[in-house]
Design a protein around this motif. Structure first.
Motif, PDB file in Angstrom:
ATOM      1  N   ARG A 102     -26.256 -81.468  41.587  1.00  0.00           N
ATOM      2  CA  ARG A 102     -26.289 -82.578  42.528  1.00  0.00           C
ATOM      3  C   ARG A 102     -25.252 -83.605  42.109  1.00  0.00           C
ATOM      4  O   ARG A 102     -24.969 -83.768  40.925  1.00  0.00           O
ATOM      5  N   ASN A 103     -24.704 -84.304  43.096  1.00  0.00           N
ATOM      6  CA  ASN A 103     -23.717 -85.353  42.851  1.00  0.00           C
ATOM      7  C   ASN A 103     -22.520 -84.840  42.047  1.00  0.00           C
ATOM      8  O   ASN A 103     -22.307 -85.251  40.896  1.00  0.00           O
ATOM      9  N   PRO A 104     -21.712 -83.977  42.626  1.00  0.00           N
ATOM     10  CA  PRO A 104     -20.539 -83.450  41.912  1.00  0.00           C
ATOM     11  C   PRO A 104     -19.386 -84.438  41.837  1.00  0.00           C
ATOM     12  O   PRO A 104     -18.318 -84.096  41.309  1.00  0.00           O
ATOM     13  N   SER A 105     -19.558 -85.620  42.332  1.00  0.00           N
ATOM     14  CA  SER A 105     -18.463 -86.589  42.327  1.00  0.00           C
ATOM     15  C   SER A 105     -18.246 -87.224  40.954  1.00  0.00           C
ATOM     16  O   SER A 105     -17.291 -87.975  40.768  1.00  0.00           O
ATOM     17  N   ARG A 106     -19.131 -86.943  40.015  1.00  0.00           N
ATOM     18  CA  ARG A 106     -18.977 -87.473  38.656  1.00  0.00           C
ATOM     19  C   ARG A 106     -18.662 -86.338  37.708  1.00  0.00           C
ATOM     20  O   ARG A 106     -19.102 -85.200  37.911  1.00  0.00           O
ATOM     21  N   PRO A 107     -17.932 -86.602  36.615  1.00  0.00           N
ATOM     22  CA  PRO A 107     -17.651 -85.556  35.629  1.00  0.00           C
ATOM     23  C   PRO A 107     -18.947 -85.013  35.029  1.00  0.00           C
ATOM     24  O   PRO A 107     -20.004 -85.652  35.077  1.00  0.00           O
ATOM     25  N   LEU A 108     -18.836 -83.832  34.441  1.00  0.00           N
ATOM     26  CA  LEU A 108     -19.999 -83.189  33.829  1.00  0.00           C
ATOM     27  C   LEU A 108     -19.586 -82.687  32.451  1.00  0.00           C
ATOM     28  O   LEU A 108     -18.583 -81.983  32.323  1.00  0.00           O
ATOM     29  N   ALA A 109     -20.364 -83.048  31.433  1.00  0.00           N
ATOM     30  CA  ALA A 109     -20.027 -82.668  30.059  1.00  0.00           C
ATOM     31  C   ALA A 109     -20.952 -81.573  29.562  1.00  0.00           C
ATOM     32  O   ALA A 109     -22.177 -81.687  29.651  1.00  0.00           O
ATOM     33  N   LEU A 110     -20.344 -80.501  29.041  1.00  0.00           N
ATOM     34  CA  LEU A 110     -21.076 -79.539  28.237  1.00  0.00           C
ATOM     35  C   LEU A 110     -20.929 -79.951  26.782  1.00  0.00           C
ATOM     36  O   LEU A 110     -19.948 -80.594  26.389  1.00  0.00           O
ATOM     37  N   ASP A 111     -21.886 -79.563  25.958  1.00  0.00           N
ATOM     38  CA  ASP A 111     -21.841 -79.874  24.538  1.00  0.00           C
ATOM     39  C   ASP A 111     -21.231 -78.686  23.797  1.00  0.00           C
ATOM     40  O   ASP A 111     -21.629 -77.533  24.022  1.00  0.00           O
ATOM     41  N   PHE A 112     -20.276 -78.959  22.908  1.00  0.00           N
ATOM     42  CA  PHE A 112     -19.739 -77.888  22.074  1.00  0.00           C
ATOM     43  C   PHE A 112     -19.169 -78.486  20.794  1.00  0.00           C
ATOM     44  O   PHE A 112     -18.297 -79.346  20.828  1.00  0.00           O
ATOM     45  N   ALA A 113     -19.705 -78.034  19.658  1.00  0.00           N
ATOM     46  CA  ALA A 113     -19.235 -78.482  18.345  1.00  0.00           C
ATOM     47  C   ALA A 113     -18.857 -77.281  17.495  1.00  0.00           C
ATOM     48  O   ALA A 113     -18.949 -77.329  16.261  1.00  0.00           O
ATOM     49  N   GLY A 114     -18.470 -76.188  18.150  1.00  0.00           N
ATOM     50  CA  GLY A 114     -17.970 -75.039  17.419  1.00  0.00           C
ATOM     51  C   GLY A 114     -16.541 -75.261  16.986  1.00  0.00           C
ATOM     52  O   GLY A 114     -16.000 -76.368  17.039  1.00  0.00           O
ATOM     53  N   THR A 115     -15.883 -74.170  16.577  1.00  0.00           N
ATOM     54  CA  THR A 115     -14.535 -74.318  16.040  1.00  0.00           C
ATOM     55  C   THR A 115     -13.453 -74.116  17.094  1.00  0.00           C
ATOM     56  O   THR A 115     -12.305 -74.458  16.868  1.00  0.00           O
ATOM     57  N   PHE A 116     -13.790 -73.573  18.235  1.00  0.00           N
ATOM     58  CA  PHE A 116     -12.782 -73.324  19.267  1.00  0.00           C
ATOM     59  C   PHE A 116     -13.484 -73.022  20.567  1.00  0.00           C
ATOM     60  O   PHE A 116     -14.529 -72.366  20.588  1.00  0.00           O
ATOM     61  N   ALA A 117     -12.939 -73.482  21.673  1.00  0.00           N
ATOM     62  CA  ALA A 117     -13.474 -73.098  22.977  1.00  0.00           C
ATOM     63  C   ALA A 117     -12.404 -73.273  24.035  1.00  0.00           C
ATOM     64  O   ALA A 117     -11.572 -74.183  23.959  1.00  0.00           O
ATOM     65  N   GLU A 118     -12.441 -72.410  25.021  1.00  0.00           N
ATOM     66  CA  GLU A 118     -11.642 -72.575  26.226  1.00  0.00           C
ATOM     67  C   GLU A 118     -12.583 -72.458  27.411  1.00  0.00           C
ATOM     68  O   GLU A 118     -13.498 -71.625  27.416  1.00  0.00           O
ATOM     69  N   ILE A 119     -12.366 -73.309  28.372  1.00  0.00           N
ATOM     70  CA  ILE A 119     -13.162 -73.261  29.586  1.00  0.00           C
ATOM     71  C   ILE A 119     -12.259 -72.822  30.727  1.00  0.00           C
ATOM     72  O   ILE A 119     -11.166 -73.358  30.916  1.00  0.00           O
ATOM     73  N   LEU A 120     -12.698 -71.818  31.445  1.00  0.00           N
ATOM     74  CA  LEU A 120     -11.904 -71.246  32.527  1.00  0.00           C
ATOM     75  C   LEU A 120     -12.482 -71.701  33.856  1.00  0.00           C
ATOM     76  O   LEU A 120     -13.622 -71.388  34.192  1.00  0.00           O
ATOM     77  N   LEU A 121     -11.691 -72.472  34.595  1.00  0.00           N
ATOM     78  CA  LEU A 121     -12.121 -72.931  35.903  1.00  0.00           C
ATOM     79  C   LEU A 121     -11.839 -71.853  36.940  1.00  0.00           C
ATOM     80  O   LEU A 121     -11.158 -70.860  36.680  1.00  0.00           O
ATOM     81  N   GLU A 122     -12.368 -72.045  38.122  1.00  0.00           N
ATOM     82  CA  GLU A 122     -12.292 -70.986  39.138  1.00  0.00           C
ATOM     83  C   GLU A 122     -10.860 -70.644  39.527  1.00  0.00           C
ATOM     84  O   GLU A 122     -10.573 -69.520  39.917  1.00  0.00           O
ATOM     85  N   ASP A 123      -9.941 -71.611  39.419  1.00  0.00           N
ATOM     86  CA  ASP A 123      -8.565 -71.325  39.795  1.00  0.00           C
ATOM     87  C   ASP A 123      -7.719 -70.864  38.613  1.00  0.00           C
ATOM     88  O   ASP A 123      -6.501 -70.791  38.709  1.00  0.00           O
ATOM     89  N   GLY A 124      -8.364 -70.566  37.477  1.00  0.00           N
ATOM     90  CA  GLY A 124      -7.658 -70.002  36.350  1.00  0.00           C
ATOM     91  C   GLY A 124      -7.156 -71.007  35.329  1.00  0.00           C
ATOM     92  O   GLY A 124      -6.698 -70.619  34.262  1.00  0.00           O
ATOM     93  N   ARG A 125      -7.235 -72.295  35.617  1.00  0.00           N
ATOM     94  CA  ARG A 125      -6.772 -73.283  34.655  1.00  0.00           C
ATOM     95  C   ARG A 125      -7.834 -73.540  33.584  1.00  0.00           C
ATOM     96  O   ARG A 125      -9.013 -73.297  33.792  1.00  0.00           O
ATOM     97  N   ARG A 126      -7.384 -74.059  32.447  1.00  0.00           N
ATOM     98  CA  ARG A 126      -8.259 -74.209  31.292  1.00  0.00           C
ATOM     99  C   ARG A 126      -8.352 -75.664  30.843  1.00  0.00           C
ATOM    100  O   ARG A 126      -7.399 -76.424  30.958  1.00  0.00           O
ATOM    101  N   VAL A 127      -9.505 -76.000  30.282  1.00  0.00           N
ATOM    102  CA  VAL A 127      -9.726 -77.304  29.661  1.00  0.00           C
ATOM    103  C   VAL A 127     -10.271 -77.035  28.263  1.00  0.00           C
ATOM    104  O   VAL A 127     -11.172 -76.216  28.096  1.00  0.00           O
ATOM    105  N   GLU A 128      -9.740 -77.708  27.262  1.00  0.00           N
ATOM    106  CA  GLU A 128     -10.171 -77.465  25.895  1.00  0.00           C
ATOM    107  C   GLU A 128     -11.192 -78.503  25.446  1.00  0.00           C
ATOM    108  O   GLU A 128     -11.387 -79.531  26.076  1.00  0.00           O
ATOM    109  N   ALA A 129     -11.813 -78.201  24.296  1.00  0.00           N
ATOM    110  CA  ALA A 129     -12.866 -79.061  23.773  1.00  0.00           C
ATOM    111  C   ALA A 129     -12.307 -80.347  23.201  1.00  0.00           C
ATOM    112  O   ALA A 129     -11.181 -80.383  22.687  1.00  0.00           O
ATOM    113  N   ALA A 130     -13.082 -81.409  23.273  1.00  0.00           N
ATOM    114  CA  ALA A 130     -12.719 -82.692  22.679  1.00  0.00           C
ATOM    115  C   ALA A 130     -13.992 -83.456  22.326  1.00  0.00           C
ATOM    116  O   ALA A 130     -14.884 -83.609  23.163  1.00  0.00           O
TER     117      ALA A 130
END
Length: 857
Positions: free
Chosen positions: A71-99
């Motif tokens: 619900r309410n996709p107009s705001r950002p959404l954070a997943l939690d990740f404290a591992g050593t590496f991650a890549e997130i693959l969006l539907e159009d193939g672009r990636r966002v890295e962990a921070a």
């Protein structure tokens, strides 16, 4: 979807600049973030794959597909990740890295309704507990985010579908039932069925060189995975372990009116597991030594095993089926598990006095924290899950069941049970708070449960309860003596002025007869009058006659003196237990001299017929000897104490009682004659009649001899390592050995290595080594480690599991009684920076309480 510069959007999110300004979440899982996500996300599913290499030095990599409705996709959404590496693959193939321990998904990549995110990642090692031949995932309270990207909060329950790629010779388990196993050369791919909705901290998987035992009970299949190499030990314990699980499940299904909710049931017995157990639905973990008992196991150990199994099984309903909304209510799942466990084990042990068992299992441990300046309320505020581990302790595990028993007495057993049934059905596969439960129960009673809950659950500490006896005068023609007893309670934090409401059973012992009256202590003072008249004054008054009341009970001087002299002669085992615990608390508060307390214990233990009480008396004897008797007084006392313990060992009629006496003797022995005898027992040159010592007993005996600096210490340790058959026990002893060394340089090096978190991962091993490092016989040498250990505590809280900070401090201070060490601790506390976590400060205060008291004697 519009074409956007995803990295540009992410930059705006992280910096808080531009339209749709949003600050990146703080590290950990802040409460505000969790509440916002819970309001937006539903129908959550994880599809997870982990590639597990045979070597613990090679990384564990994985892939995740996260599906959810939003619900309410107009705001950002954070997943939690404290591992050593991650890549997130969006539907159009672009990636966002962990921070900063989060993956922040911009609104442009979200949609109203169904969403799917695909991720690849490399897990951090800490929550996977990696060993050379096995690993097991342990995510409580919020460590799932270290292994894979997730919404790591208890009120976002999800269904999990898992696959594991592992070495072909290994076995594996997860929460779901195994569906298939596919061999791929020297690898195997195992797929597991989708789970019911569970919280992230309850998700798990394990893989390794495990042996498997299977059994059927009541039409249900059970699997047990383990690493025990002693086949006779497995055979001796196997049926009891399966039976206890089956009995607990049957009892809980009947009590709750809800069938077991998670399908398959299996459990993993982990060597040197950092907890007693962990309640992953469908895949429970246990400390192997708690379930695989040796032939020398005491009655307490057998009861402890039954209670542990019942506790973890009860969690399937209380904690797993219905889960707390936030970890400030983590105590709820633990109190119900402990409380139900006490009910479950009773039928399996009809020969046991279960009121006495409840007293010993809960009151001393709860008092050990609640009497200190570091105590806490049962229910505590929590702003971030990265601090949730510090909530755990004796107040949750031991005090809360006492409070829950009071609540059941207040409501009545049937009303309480019916309320629990309604609670479980209403919130099944969901989440609830303590406030939800109190509101539900409040409709079933005229009592003000909110006020009751405030005193017992929301506030810290225990009441100080005093007794005053009034004995009237009578004319000689009528020599009967009237007696009044006044019971008063006082808040130890006087400015608060709190009043607790609880039932008390006040007993007055006259020569030849006792009179007991039930009262409700719900005001500052309650007078119990209109006693029967007797021809003599009372011998003593015990204001907690049945052991149900909770508080710091201050006896009147005459009663205190009588019980010290006559504890062994009291004619009821529960009353002896209550009096023993009460006198011990009196000693800690300075109203009983430690030498007098030790004399009382030494008179009582040899004539005590109840094994539970023998164990408690011997435990107090050891504590009194090492902590409360000055070091200068121990040497002249030792021959008498050791002779008493050897006589008790010889007189004990069962192996379990013999084990209790032998363990006490081993742990206090210091005279050359006793140490030489113990060495002959260790070397198998002499046996203890009627007592079989197993491999763990031999290891402990070798280590206790070593810390005492007996001749040939290094040869004893080397020989014990060589003859130890179990590889996990051998590895643990090799780890601990430097802490036992007579060479201070070796001990220094052992402690220095612990400053690296990697060397602290096997927490049970670390705690054993620290305990020997700070043994009372080495206290003068080990005082130098106290300040560095205090300085490490904050990092230990960050990198360790939930019980580790408190156990680290307990082990560090366990052997110290000196004013110098007390000054070291007080100086550290006085110079803490303003941002030092309050919960860690309280842990230090709690662990150092006995040190402070002993140093002031």
């Amino acid at each position: 979807m519009p074409v956007l510069d995803i990295l540009g959007v992410l930059a705006m999110i992280l910096t808080g600049s531009g339209a749709g300004r949003t600050q990146n979440p703080d590290p950990g899982v802040p409460l505000a973030l969790a509440e916002a996500r819970a309001a937006r996300i539903s129908n959550l599913r994880y599809e997870l794959h982990f590639d597990i290499p045979p070597s613990p030095t090679d990384p564990v990599r994985g892939r995740a597909v996260v599906r959810f409705d939003l619900r309410n996709p107009s705001r950002p959404l954070a997943l939690d990740f404290a591992g050593t590496f991650a890549e997130i693959l969006l539907e159009d193939g672009r990636r966002v890295e962990a921070a900063d321990e989060h993956l922040v998904i911009p609104p442009a990549a979200l949609r109203d309704g169904a969403n799917q995110i695909t991720l690849t990642f490399q897990s951090a090692d800490a929550p996977l507990n990696r060993n050379p031949e096995f690993l097991y995932a342990l995510f409580v309270p919020a460590r799932a985010r270290q292994a894979f990207p997730a919404f790591d909060q208890p009120d976002l329950k999800a269904r999990y579908t898992v696959s594991l790629e592992i070495p072909a010779a290994w076995e594996a388990l997860s929460n779901g039932a195994p569906l298939s196993r596919e061999r791929r050369d020297d690898r195997a791919l195992i797929r597991f069925a989708e789970t019911e909705p569970i919280s992230t901290y309850l998700f798990t998987f394990a893989a390794g060189h495990f042996q498997m035992e299977q059994a059927e009970r009541n039409g249900r299949e059970f699997r047990m995975l383990h690493r025990e190499t002693d086949a006779a030990k497995v055979a001796r314990n196997r049926d009891a372990i399966f039976d206890l699980h089956a009995d607990a499940l049957a009892w809980l299904e009947k009590y709750t009116g809800i069938p077991y909710p998670f399908g398959k049931f299996e459990f993993l017995l982990v060597p040197s597991f950092q907890f007693g157990g962990m309640e992953h639905p469908g895949s429970v973990y246990y400390n192997a030594s708690a379930l695989f008992l040796d032939q020398s196991a005491t009655q307490n150990q057998k009861l402890g095993r039954a209670s542990l199994i019942a506790h973890e099984t009860a969690h399937m309903w209380f904690g797993d089926l219905v889960t707390m909304r936030w970890f400030n209510d983590v105590w709820m799942k633990e109190v119900f598990a402990n409380f139900m466990a006490a009910k479950i084990v009773n039928p399996a042990f009809p020969e046991i006095n279960h009121d006495l068992r409840f007293l010993y299992a809960h009151y001393p441990a709860a008092y050990d924290v609640d009497r200190t300046a570091g105590t806490n309320a049962i229910r505590q505020p929590l702003e971030n899950l990265n601090e949730a581990g510090s909530l755990y302790g004796a107040i949750i595990y031991q005090k809360a069941p006492i409070v829950m028993r009071h609540l059941e007495m207040l409501l009545g057993e049937e009303t309480f049970r019916d309320g629990m049934r309604e609670y479980l059905k209403r919130y099944a596969f969901g989440n609830a708070t303590w406030t939800d439960l109190i509101a539900l129960l409040d409709t079933r009673t005229p009592e003000d449960l909110a006020a009751w809950s405030h005193a017992w659950v929301d506030e810290r500490g225990r009441p100080t309860i005093t007794t005053r006896i009034s004995v009237g005068d009578e004319p000689e023609a009528a020599p009967e003596v009237p007696v009044d007893v006044e019971i008063a309670q006082r808040d130890p934090y006087e400015a608060r002025g709190l009043r607790w409401s609880q039932p008390l059973s006040v007993g007055v012992q006259f020569p030849g007869v006792a009179v007991v009256k039930a009262v409700r202590l719900d005001a500052e003072r309650v007078t119990v009058s209109q006693w029967h008249r007797f021809p003599a004054a009372p011998l003593y008054v015990l204001p907690n006659w049945d052991g149900v009341g909770y508080g710091n009970f201050v006896l009147d001087p005459a009663s205190r003196e009588y019980l010290l002299k006559n504890l062994h002669a009291l004619d009821d085992e529960l009353r002896r237990g209550v009096a023993t615990v009460t006198l011990w608390e009196e000693m800690l508060d300075g109203r009983v001299d430690p030498a007098a307390m030790l004399d009382t214990l030494m008179r009582a233990a040899p004539v005590e017929p109840n094994e539970l009480s023998v164990q408690r008396l011997l435990t107090y004897t050891q504590q009194a000897y090492w902590r409360w008797i000055p070091a200068s007084h121990r040497a002249p006392l030792a021959p008498k104490l050791e002779a008493l313990l050897r006589a008790g060992l010889a007189a004990a009629k069962t192996q379990s009682v013999k084990s209790a006496w032998f363990n006490a003797l081993r742990d206090v022995a210091v005279t050359p004659g006793t140490l030489a005898w113990l060495e002959r027992v260790w070397s198998k040159a002499e046996a203890v009649p009627g007592l079989v010592l197993a491999e763990p007993d031999d290891i402990t005996l070798a280590q206790e001899l070593a810390v005492r600096g007996v001749p040939n210490t290094e040869k004893i340790l080397a020989a014990q390592i060589a003859r130890t058959q179990n590889p996990d026990r051998k590895a643990r002893m090799i780890f601990v050995r430097p802490a036992l060394s007579a060479d201070p340089r070796v001990r220094d090096a052992f402690f220095s290595r612990l400053q690296d978190p990697v060397n602290r991962r096997r927490e049970a091993w670390v705690l054993e080594g620290i305990g020997y490092l700070h043994h009372p016989l080495r206290a003068a040498d080990s005082a130098q480690y106290v300040r560095p250990s205090l300085e490490m505590l904050r990092e230990i809280q960050r990198t360790g599991d939930i019980f580790f900070p408190k156990r680290w401090m307990d082990a560090t201070l366990s052997g110290h009684t000196s004013a110098d060490v007390a000054h070291t601790v007080r100086t550290f506390l006085d110079t803490l920076p303003p941002d030092y976590p309050e919960r860690l400060r309280r842990i230090i205060l709690s662990s150092s309480d006995d040190l402070f008291r002993a140093a002031e004697r």
